[in-house]
Write a protein that holds these residues in place. Sequence first.
Motif, PDB file in Angstrom:
ATOM      1  N   VAL A 190     -26.296  39.257  -2.604  1.00 34.67           N
ATOM      2  CA  VAL A 190     -26.538  37.780  -2.724  1.00 34.67           C
ATOM      3  C   VAL A 190     -25.693  36.958  -1.707  1.00 34.67           C
ATOM      4  CG1 VAL A 190     -26.286  35.859  -4.409  1.00 34.67           C
ATOM      5  CG2 VAL A 190     -27.103  37.935  -5.148  1.00 34.67           C
ATOM      6  N   LYS A 192     -24.861  37.715   1.320  1.00 31.50           N
ATOM      7  CA  LYS A 192     -25.587  38.289   2.445  1.00 31.50           C
ATOM      8  C   LYS A 192     -26.856  37.183   2.610  1.00 31.50           C
ATOM      9  CE  LYS A 192     -23.756  43.025   3.133  1.00 31.50           C
ATOM     10  NZ  LYS A 192     -24.245  44.201   3.407  1.00 31.50           N
ATOM     11  N   ALA A 193     -27.499  37.237   1.646  1.00 35.39           N
ATOM     12  CA  ALA A 193     -28.773  36.324   1.355  1.00 35.39           C
ATOM     13  C   ALA A 193     -28.479  34.881   1.814  1.00 35.39           C
ATOM     14  CB  ALA A 193     -29.509  36.612   0.453  1.00 35.39           C
ATOM     15  N   ALA A 194     -27.283  34.613   1.366  1.00 33.15           N
ATOM     16  CA  ALA A 194     -27.033  33.084   1.192  1.00 33.15           C
ATOM     17  C   ALA A 194     -26.559  32.850   2.732  1.00 33.15           C
ATOM     18  CB  ALA A 194     -25.802  32.825   0.283  1.00 33.15           C
ATOM     19  N   ARG A 195     -25.701  33.686   3.254  1.00 36.53           N
ATOM     20  CA  ARG A 195     -25.488  33.535   4.623  1.00 36.53           C
ATOM     21  C   ARG A 195     -26.582  33.482   5.604  1.00 36.53           C
ATOM     22  NH1 ARG A 195     -20.972  37.090   7.140  1.00 36.53           N
ATOM     23  NH2 ARG A 195     -21.351  35.828   8.922  1.00 36.53           N
ATOM     24  N   VAL A 196     -27.499  34.452   5.342  1.00 35.94           N
ATOM     25  CA  VAL A 196     -28.805  34.248   6.300  1.00 35.94           C
ATOM     26  C   VAL A 196     -29.597  33.075   6.160  1.00 35.94           C
ATOM     27  CG1 VAL A 196     -31.107  35.434   6.547  1.00 35.94           C
ATOM     28  CG2 VAL A 196     -29.134  37.038   6.381  1.00 35.94           C
ATOM     29  N   ASP A 197     -29.447  32.638   4.885  1.00 34.95           N
ATOM     30  CA  ASP A 197     -30.083  31.221   4.378  1.00 34.95           C
ATOM     31  C   ASP A 197     -29.253  29.874   5.159  1.00 34.95           C
ATOM     32  OD1 ASP A 197     -32.403  31.667   3.272  1.00 34.95           O
ATOM     33  OD2 ASP A 197     -32.083  31.534   1.241  1.00 34.95           O
ATOM     34  N   GLY A 198     -28.057  30.434   5.713  1.00 38.36           N
ATOM     35  CA  GLY A 198     -27.191  29.396   6.071  1.00 38.36           C
ATOM     36  C   GLY A 198     -26.848  28.577   5.234  1.00 38.36           C
ATOM     37  N   ILE A 199     -26.126  28.976   3.962  1.00 33.46           N
ATOM     38  CA  ILE A 199     -25.717  28.105   3.006  1.00 33.46           C
ATOM     39  C   ILE A 199     -24.158  28.527   3.378  1.00 33.46           C
ATOM     40  CG2 ILE A 199     -25.593  27.584   0.458  1.00 33.46           C
ATOM     41  CD1 ILE A 199     -28.247  27.867   1.476  1.00 33.46           C
ATOM     42  N   PRO A 200     -23.290  27.194   3.361  1.00 30.62           N
ATOM     43  CA  PRO A 200     -21.823  27.315   3.548  1.00 30.62           C
ATOM     44  C   PRO A 200     -21.411  28.204   2.297  1.00 30.62           C
ATOM     45  CG  PRO A 200     -22.690  24.953   3.577  1.00 30.62           C
ATOM     46  CD  PRO A 200     -23.830  25.762   3.280  1.00 30.62           C
ATOM     47  N   LYS A 203     -20.877  26.007  -0.985  1.00 31.43           N
ATOM     48  CA  LYS A 203     -22.273  25.940  -1.635  1.00 31.43           C
ATOM     49  C   LYS A 203     -22.711  26.872  -2.294  1.00 31.43           C
ATOM     50  CE  LYS A 203     -24.795  21.977   0.361  1.00 31.43           C
ATOM     51  NZ  LYS A 203     -25.917  21.617   0.998  1.00 31.43           N
ATOM     52  N   PHE A 207     -23.265  26.504  -6.164  1.00 32.92           N
ATOM     53  CA  PHE A 207     -24.709  26.488  -6.596  1.00 32.92           C
ATOM     54  C   PHE A 207     -25.153  27.984  -7.218  1.00 32.92           C
ATOM     55  CE2 PHE A 207     -24.592  22.806  -4.057  1.00 32.92           C
ATOM     56  CZ  PHE A 207     -24.918  21.982  -5.180  1.00 32.92           C
ATOM     57  N   ILE A 208     -24.623  28.936  -6.725  1.00 27.24           N
ATOM     58  CA  ILE A 208     -25.054  30.408  -6.603  1.00 27.24           C
ATOM     59  C   ILE A 208     -24.112  31.301  -7.526  1.00 27.24           C
ATOM     60  CG2 ILE A 208     -25.884  32.620  -5.848  1.00 27.24           C
ATOM     61  CD1 ILE A 208     -26.699  30.740  -3.334  1.00 27.24           C
TER      62      ILE A 208
END
Lengths: 297, 359
Positions: A190, A192-200, A203, A207-208
Amino acid sequence: MSSERPSQLFRNKSAKIAAIPMIVTALFVFVGGTAWTIVYSFTKSGLLPRLRWVGLDQYERLWSTNRWLVSIENLIIYGLCMLVLVFVIGFILAALIDQKIRFENTIRTVILYPYALSFVVTGLVWQWILNPEFGIESIIQAWGWDSFAFDPLYNADIAIFGVLIAGLWQGSGLVMVLMLAGLRGIDQEVWKAARVDGIPAWKTYIFIVIPMMRPVFITTLVLVVTGIVKIYDLIVAQTGGGPGISTEVPAKYVYDMMFQANNLGQGFAASTMMLLTVALVVIPWAILEFGGSKNRG
Amino acid sequence: MNNSVEIKNLDLEFGAVKVLQNLNLEIGKGEFLVLLGSSGCGKSTLLNCIAGLLDVTAGQIHIKGNNVTWAEPSERGIGMVFQSYALYPQMTVEGNLSFGLKNAKLPKDEIAARIKRAAEILQIEPLLKRKPAALSGGQRQRVAIGRALVRDVDVFLFDEPLSNLDAKLRADLRVEIKRLHQNLQNTMIYVTHDQIEAMTLADRIAIMRGGKIMQLGSPDEIYGRPINKYVAGFIGSPSMNFLEGHLTGDTFEVGDVSIPMAGYDFANGGAANGAATLGIRPEHVVTGELVGNAPFQADVTVDLIEPMGSDTVVDCQFAGARFRLRMDGQARVTVGDTIRLGLDPSRASLFDKDTELRL
Ligand SMILES: Nc1ncnc2c1ncn2[C@@H]1O[C@H](COP(=O)(O)OP(=O)(O)O)[C@@H](O)[C@H]1O
Ligand SMILES: [Mg+2]
């Protein structure tokens, strides 16, 4: 083998037998004790419990006693500050430790260590630390900052915050450990997915990750809130309720009424009010949390 | 510049453990490359390096001609799909698809348009308002693919996306991924340990072992001309039969059996001498009427039968070793039967006994 379906009552027999002592204790001690306390809060019991009814007199007296009102106010201030700060501090510590830092075990133990101390020790330790003649104030003044003043325990307006510091010092470690366990339970993919999505990172936490940690937060909340409501020994050891009555709390009021003022009825009324407050918070939450579960998932 | 992704002399170490060593790989535009290898060989590590989720120890990574070795994952022009789906559980499907785009401050109508397109392609329109907990595994993985799709990138990275699904769903979604690639023509890098997925999906397969690429080639090449004994044994199910023997000129001798190797395409041009291993795939052993045409024939006794419906795998002893062959599912054989088999050296593989390299 009998062809009939065995009665539900007799399934898991040994487990049920083993649970009987606990069930009996719960019924008699908790439920029975609670009911008994409530009943006697409507009496004029003094040194000994006596069934001489006085209606709501004890409650009227309770709510017109300044010391009780101060106790409630202190509990609210201490409780709200404690709740917010212990979560913020505990979570931030856990998030820092979760960065796979070195010496994690050492740091975790050091931070959790205060929790292993009794509140009496914590109270005494912080009484010394906050003492103007021996603690922080004297040390900083000795370094040359002569006008430095930090003596919360001697100022009736802010004494409760002196207690808050000690409470935080003791409680943050537990929150941190629980939060760390929760963070470790989050699937790394999760992140990793957020990093690929560019989420700081911040955040991603808000949010997650934190929404995913809801069960851990609830458990921690229950532990922290019960700890707040029953705060007693820290006060006794650190301030004794003073200066004046500025750090009195409800649990101490109950104890003092019952065992020092020989006024059992008043103590029972106060503890019934405490129970009522907790029930007002817990019951709606329990209904929301468990009552609606049939409709979900 | 026709390469979409280029990996140059890549090293990756976790402390003292060298996981990837001097790895080079070029992936063409629109190519479907599968990284195949057994568990722990470094496939995910390589994919995470390409994605930027791991800091490389040495070497460079270029995507679309840009050196992205030190770029953030979100700036590399990649989308990624994970084995555990890695959806954001508290958000609806729509929230999952839009979260990254909102964060990148894309205009609202652009976000809506991208979600609509992705949902159409993946047929998840009816699911948009649901939370991941209310979806099946296959649906979740579609949403995860959708999250990569809405990023509108040229390179897709998949890390074992089908491994958490049951066999039937896996086969369905595999076809869908292939169709997705045919329609979109993106570059796709796909990690799996499942050789069927690799064979069916790939334009080229990279077989990995111990952090190195053993062989890089089309599924045909990997299957037909494995570069060494490891690759030969890894690809194909049931796996290749190996006979340990000795090669003298054009003849392979194992025990008291001599197999003429005339017609075998030696890798270095000419025949070789010395200890060698002969590899024969079970499906390349012929039986029945076809035996007559085979250059080499022998009689064997059936030890064990594994009927699989479409075909039957037969175990027997040949030249002193366990030997498996694949027969048509209609063939009638029973344990104890003697059957005649035929081998065609041109479809076999020969490996050096010591180096295990293809001869
Ligand atoms: N964070 C890590 N720290 C140390 N070693 C790791 C780490 N992640 C993976 N490894 C090691 O690197 C090797 C390759 O792992 P991985 O790329 O996950 O393999 P796979 O091919 O199964 O995806 C394994 O031997 C694993 O033990
Ligand atoms: Mg992996």
